[in-house]
Design an enzyme around this catalytic site. Structure first.
Site, PDB file in Angstrom:
ATOM      1  N   GLY A  90       0.856  -1.185   0.000  1.00  0.00           N
ATOM      2  CA  GLY A  90       0.000   0.000   0.000  1.00  0.00           C
ATOM      3  C   GLY A  90       0.884   1.224   0.000  1.00  0.00           C
TER       4      GLY A  90
ATOM      5  N   GLY B  50       2.837   3.576   1.388  1.00  0.00           N
ATOM      6  CA  GLY B  50       3.451   3.794   2.693  1.00  0.00           C
ATOM      7  C   GLY B  50       4.015   5.194   2.838  1.00  0.00           C
ATOM      8  NE  ARG B  51       9.022   6.444  -0.617  1.00  0.00           N
ATOM      9  CZ  ARG B  51      10.240   6.760  -0.962  1.00  0.00           C
ATOM     10  NH1 ARG B  51      10.860   7.728  -0.344  1.00  0.00           N
ATOM     11  NH2 ARG B  51      10.849   6.123  -1.917  1.00  0.00           N
TER      12      ARG B  51
ATOM     13  CE  LYS C 219       8.239   7.643  -4.803  1.00  0.00           C
ATOM     14  NZ  LYS C 219       8.584   7.117  -6.130  1.00  0.00           N
TER      15      LYS C 219
ATOM     16  CG  ASP D 130      10.816   8.049   7.264  1.00  0.00           C
ATOM     17  OD1 ASP D 130      10.352   7.700   6.152  1.00  0.00           O
ATOM     18  OD2 ASP D 130      11.954   8.534   7.405  1.00  0.00           O
ATOM     19  N   GLY D 131       7.459   7.235   6.116  1.00  0.00           N
ATOM     20  CA  GLY D 131       6.549   7.902   5.181  1.00  0.00           C
ATOM     21  C   GLY D 131       7.158   9.093   4.465  1.00  0.00           C
TER      22      GLY D 131
ATOM     23  NE  ARG E  68       4.046   8.475  -8.605  1.00  0.00           N
ATOM     24  CZ  ARG E  68       4.620   7.366  -8.160  1.00  0.00           C
ATOM     25  NH1 ARG E  68       5.880   7.087  -8.461  1.00  0.00           N
ATOM     26  NH2 ARG E  68       3.967   6.530  -7.390  1.00  0.00           N
TER      27      ARG E  68
ATOM     28  CG  ASP F 199       5.328  -3.239  -5.527  1.00  0.00           C
ATOM     29  OD1 ASP F 199       5.874  -4.302  -5.877  1.00  0.00           O
ATOM     30  OD2 ASP F 199       5.919  -2.357  -4.885  1.00  0.00           O
ATOM     31  CG  ASN F 200       7.648  -0.608  -8.108  1.00  0.00           C
ATOM     32  OD1 ASN F 200       6.845   0.002  -7.416  1.00  0.00           O
ATOM     33  ND2 ASN F 200       8.840  -0.970  -7.664  1.00  0.00           N
TER      34      ASN F 200
HETATM   35  P1  AMP Z   1       9.156   1.120  -3.589  1.00  0.00           P
HETATM   36  O1  AMP Z   1      10.360   0.263  -3.448  1.00  0.00           O
HETATM   37  O2  AMP Z   1       9.452   2.601  -3.565  1.00  0.00           O
HETATM   38  O3  AMP Z   1       8.297   0.747  -4.755  1.00  0.00           O
HETATM   39  O4  AMP Z   1       8.294   0.894  -2.259  1.00  0.00           O
HETATM   40  C1  AMP Z   1       7.832  -0.364  -1.850  1.00  0.00           C
HETATM   41  C2  AMP Z   1       6.856  -0.204  -0.707  1.00  0.00           C
HETATM   42  O5  AMP Z   1       7.502   0.375   0.435  1.00  0.00           O
HETATM   43  C3  AMP Z   1       5.686   0.707  -1.016  1.00  0.00           C
HETATM   44  O6  AMP Z   1       4.545   0.175  -0.409  1.00  0.00           O
HETATM   45  C4  AMP Z   1       6.082   2.009  -0.381  1.00  0.00           C
HETATM   46  O7  AMP Z   1       4.958   2.792  -0.052  1.00  0.00           O
HETATM   47  C5  AMP Z   1       6.839   1.560   0.844  1.00  0.00           C
HETATM   48  N1  AMP Z   1       7.832   2.560   1.298  1.00  0.00           N
HETATM   49  C6  AMP Z   1       8.974   2.941   0.674  1.00  0.00           C
HETATM   50  N2  AMP Z   1       9.623   3.877   1.389  1.00  0.00           N
HETATM   51  C7  AMP Z   1       8.883   4.112   2.503  1.00  0.00           C
HETATM   52  C8  AMP Z   1       9.007   4.972   3.640  1.00  0.00           C
HETATM   53  N3  AMP Z   1      10.047   5.792   3.796  1.00  0.00           N
HETATM   54  N4  AMP Z   1       8.040   4.922   4.590  1.00  0.00           N
HETATM   55  C9  AMP Z   1       6.989   4.104   4.460  1.00  0.00           C
HETATM   56  N5  AMP Z   1       6.807   3.264   3.431  1.00  0.00           N
HETATM   57  C10 AMP Z   1       7.734   3.271   2.451  1.00  0.00           C
HETATM   58 MG    MG Z   2       6.691   1.251  -5.650  1.00  0.00          MG
END
Ligand code: AMP
Ligand code: MG
Length: 496
Positions: A98, A100-101, A121, A133-134, A184, A260-261
């Protein structure tokens, strides 16, 4: 949903026309979320050209008001911010995830009638943040801005970057970094992983609602098709085949093609450890965490097909009441993928060589050139650029007998089309970029911005990347064309 945040008037003055179509989906697919308070928002970069295309006038408000808007401190009227739920296979392992940030503000209607997602983002924690930390640091958000705008300049489908705002708050990574929020813009943020999430809930009505929503947004012509879900799968697969072919044509390596990407709309999404290849090597990997090379350059088409198989699995209950029939229908679509990809890839490679017709031996002609490039560690972009430069003498590396033998074959092939190399060169310059975002130039722009608060290096780079097919001798162009002298050990990072 303005909550404790300020008035909406400032936000609306820029010209938003918001809707919240996603919030009308079944509730397990999202959670209402509010961007965090930030200390001192200041715009690092605003994409005025994109803003104009979206019908927004960022000059209508003060810089402070615009910074507050893109830091999520004021909301557009009608915006109901949410975090979207999705799952994902990360390096092959299934996880419920989901945003997360990230926080989706909603969808904006552009002057041309297009509906686009507007998402922050780095705007703070959500229900899906897990241990994170979001937040996001300024460098990585500017990096997404540069690379996404470079792909847009190249004409490759991508999410866009509208703004990066420094929050004035610190973000703690290996060291303390400056916090930032990226805005974005996307055709949508529906991912393969969104379908995986819905399927994992085990509720067919939620899955069906999601599929109907996706069809309505991206493939509305299928709405009345009796096999709409199957044709939707085919349309998503076709968009991915076309997209990955475009990546291969310019040497783009996404780096983290988790499910998810991968966007249903067929846009490049989630710029983490992505980078452009310099010397041609099919095994090229930049991502520090991709030790097995799962997402290496040459693996991208196969991974796309693997991800599409995960999408197909989620759709099975919608394809047929008979499970065997559902599997055979989905398999048929998945099996088409390699040929669809090759069609797109070969069509683009022909154009890169100035060829407008198709001949049986074309794939071998292309492969022979690639083999020579790999053997001689030739720069991928600059080789095609050199071949596209009409009348310019080719340098020393091109005196290799293997290259000369290939060149003879190529010239003969052009002659059979009745065109000279010079005529072909004019076509080639419309598809072979003269400039790409080289890793060392990206890093240079990011450190000037992060360490010295100097955005001029980044603006110059963006100006070059905005018109990558412009071969006019511009004094500043040469420095963006040189490959790095030694890139062994260059590593990129995820989610920082
Ligand atoms: P990503 O590798 O950027 O595609 O992120 C994979 C997952 O990790 C996604 O669900 C993001 O929302 C979550 N995520 C990445 N960085 C953070 C962060 N700093 N805090 C919370 N969730 C994160
Ligand atoms: Mg992603």
């Amino acid at each position: 949903m303005v909550g404790q945040h300020e008035s909406v008037a400032d936000a609306d003055a820029v010209g938003w026309r918001f809707d919240n179509t996603y919030t009308r989906l079944p509730s397990p697919l999202f959670v209402p979320s509010t961007p965090a308070r930030v200390r001192e928002p200041r715009a690092a970069i605003l994409n005025h050209r994109l803003a104009n295309e979206l019908g927004l006038d960022l000059g209508a408000r003060s810089p402070e008001a615009v910074a507050a808007l893109f830091a999520g401190q004021v909301f557009p009227v009608g915006s109901q911010p949410i975090a979207q739920a999705y799952a994902g296979h990360q390096f092959g392992h299934f996880t419920m995830l989901g945003d997360g940030r990230a926080i989706l503000l909603g969808e904006h209607r552009t002057p041309s009638g297009r509906l686009v997602d507007v998402q922050f983002k780095g705007s703070g924690r959500t229900r899906f943040s897990r241990g994170g930390d979001g937040l996001a640091a300024l460098g990585p958000m500017l990096r997404e801005y540069i690379i996404s705008e470079a792909l847009a300049g190249l004409g490759i489908p991508t999410t866009r970057s509208l703004a990066v705002v420094a929050t004035g708050d610190p973000v703690y990574r290996e060291s303390m970094r400056r916090g930032a929020i990226l805005t974005r813009v996307a055709a949508s943020h529906l991912r393969v992983g969104t379908f995986q999430y819905a399927a994992a809930l085990g509720d067919e009505s939620t899955l069906r609602a999601l599929a109907d929503y996706a069809i309505d947004r991206h493939d509305p012509e299928l709405a009345t098709d009796p096999r709409n879900y199957l044709e939707f799968l085919r349309a998503v697969a076709d968009r991915q085949a076309a997209l990955i072919a475009r990546w291969q044509h310019v040497g783009f390596i996404h780096g983290v093609m988790n499910t998810d990407n991968m966007a249903i709309a067929g846009e490049t999404i989630d710029y983490g450890p992505c980078a452009f290849m310099n010397a041609y090597d099919p095994g090229t990997v930049f991502s520090s965490i991709d030790r097995g090379g799962r997402y290496a350059y040459a693996n991208q088409p196969g991974i796309a097909q693997w991800n599409l198989a995960r999408l197909a699995e989620t759709l099975l209950p919608l394809l047929s009441h008979d499970p065997d029939e559902a599997v055979s229908l989905a398999t048929e679509v998945l099996d088409e993928f390699p040929a669809r990809f090759e069609e797109y890839w070969l069509a683009g490679m022909r154009l890169k060589l100035g060829l407008q017709s198709a001949e049986a031996g074309d794939i071998e002609l292309v492969q022979l050139l690639l083999d020579w490039m790999q053997k001689s560690q030739a720069d991928f972009t600059n080789t095609f650029r050199d071949l596209s430069a009409e009348g310019r003498a080719l340098g020393d590396p091109y005196r290799d007998p293997d290259f000369l033998a290939w060149q003879t074959q190529w010239h003969e092939r052009l002659a059979r089309e009745g065109r000279s190399p010079a005529e072909a060169a004019a076509l080639m310059r419309t598809v072979n970029p003269a400039v790409i975002p080289r890793n060392h130039r990206v890093e240079e722009a990011l450190s000037a911005a992060e360490d010295r608060d100097d955005l001029s290096v980044l603006h110059n780079l963006l100006a070059a990347l905005a018109s990558p097919y412009d071969y006019e001798a511009r004094p500043d162009l040469a420095r963006y064309q040189e490959p790095p002298t030694d890139e062994r050990g260059y590593r990129t990072f995820c989610g920082t």
